[in-house]
Design an enzyme around this catalytic site. Sequence first.
Site, PDB file in Angstrom:
ATOM      1  N   ASP A 190       0.843  -1.202   0.000  1.00 54.35           N
ATOM      2  CA  ASP A 190       0.000   0.000   0.000  1.00 54.35           C
ATOM      3  C   ASP A 190       0.882   1.258   0.000  1.00 54.35           C
ATOM      4  O   ASP A 190       2.045   1.214   0.416  1.00 54.35           O
ATOM      5  CB  ASP A 190      -0.871   0.034   1.255  1.00 54.35           C
ATOM      6  CG  ASP A 190      -1.822  -1.145   1.329  1.00 54.35           C
ATOM      7  OD1 ASP A 190      -2.168  -1.688   0.267  1.00 54.35           O
ATOM      8  OD2 ASP A 190      -2.203  -1.523   2.454  1.00 54.35           O
TER       9      ASP A 190
HETATM   10  N1  URA Z   1      -1.138  -6.088   3.746  1.00 59.51           N
HETATM   11  C1  URA Z   1      -1.642  -4.840   3.828  1.00 59.51           C
HETATM   12  O1  URA Z   1      -2.663  -4.614   4.423  1.00 59.51           O
HETATM   13  N2  URA Z   1      -0.968  -3.859   3.215  1.00 59.51           N
HETATM   14  C2  URA Z   1       0.188  -4.046   2.539  1.00 59.51           C
HETATM   15  O2  URA Z   1       0.754  -3.094   2.012  1.00 59.51           O
HETATM   16  C3  URA Z   1       0.701  -5.351   2.482  1.00 59.51           C
HETATM   17  C4  URA Z   1       0.017  -6.360   3.091  1.00 59.51           C
END
Ligand code: URA
Length: 229
Positions: free
Chosen positions: A103
């Site tokens: 993310d």
């Molecule tokens: N899980 C998440 O919630 N975000 C990420 O960036 C990676 C794994």
Amino acid sequence: MRIDKFLSHMKITSRKDAKKFLKMTPLLVDGKRILDPSYDVNLDQESIFINDEKVVYKKDIHLMIYKPVDYLSANHDTRHQCVVELLKEPYVSYDFKIAGRLDLDSEGLMILTTDGHFQHEITHPKSHLPKTYEVRLDHPFKHEKELIKGVMIKDGKDNPYLAKALALKSDGFYVNIIIDEGKFHQVKRMFEHVGYTVLNLKRTKIGNLSLGNLKPGEYIEIEKEDLYD
Ligand code: URA
């Protein structure tokens, strides 16, 4: 390397169509026209010209990079800075694919590869490659058993699935969690499900590959085997 393999690797034509391609298109190896798709070319010593233009062989490259917070897991974007834009020469002209997105507000280990098969191998749910995340929560963690047993959460298409932690170690607000899938916001949603907000999320490991001493924005070349050794 066989010339049909070379043509397919360079995305000029498929191995299946190489014979037809060689018949239609003048391909010269050290000045000699090649028609046989099984012709073995020495890429270190011989030069290849197609339609009078030199074709330089680029081998597949795999990088591990520390994605900083606020960088998008993408090649280009009009609003955000992107992880691929962190690369400098000699890597800027390569067509990197991202294996395992993070993310925008997450950070940590990410693999960039020019090899579509390798990307698939890393990201395909069936490969069950374990990934380790370090998270900081909004209050001290006390739901270890629930996440090991599994919680029903939704994936990116709103389909429910059982998400389980393979292992989990916590110390107050901090938790190390290992999962072997990579669904949309999976780690955040797993913690949310049991009443926590993830304040920071950092991926520290994919398979056997660790972030090590890399700093945000830094990257190094890796071999495929580094993931499994
Ligand atoms: N899980 C998440 O919630 N975000 C990420 O960036 C990676 C794994």
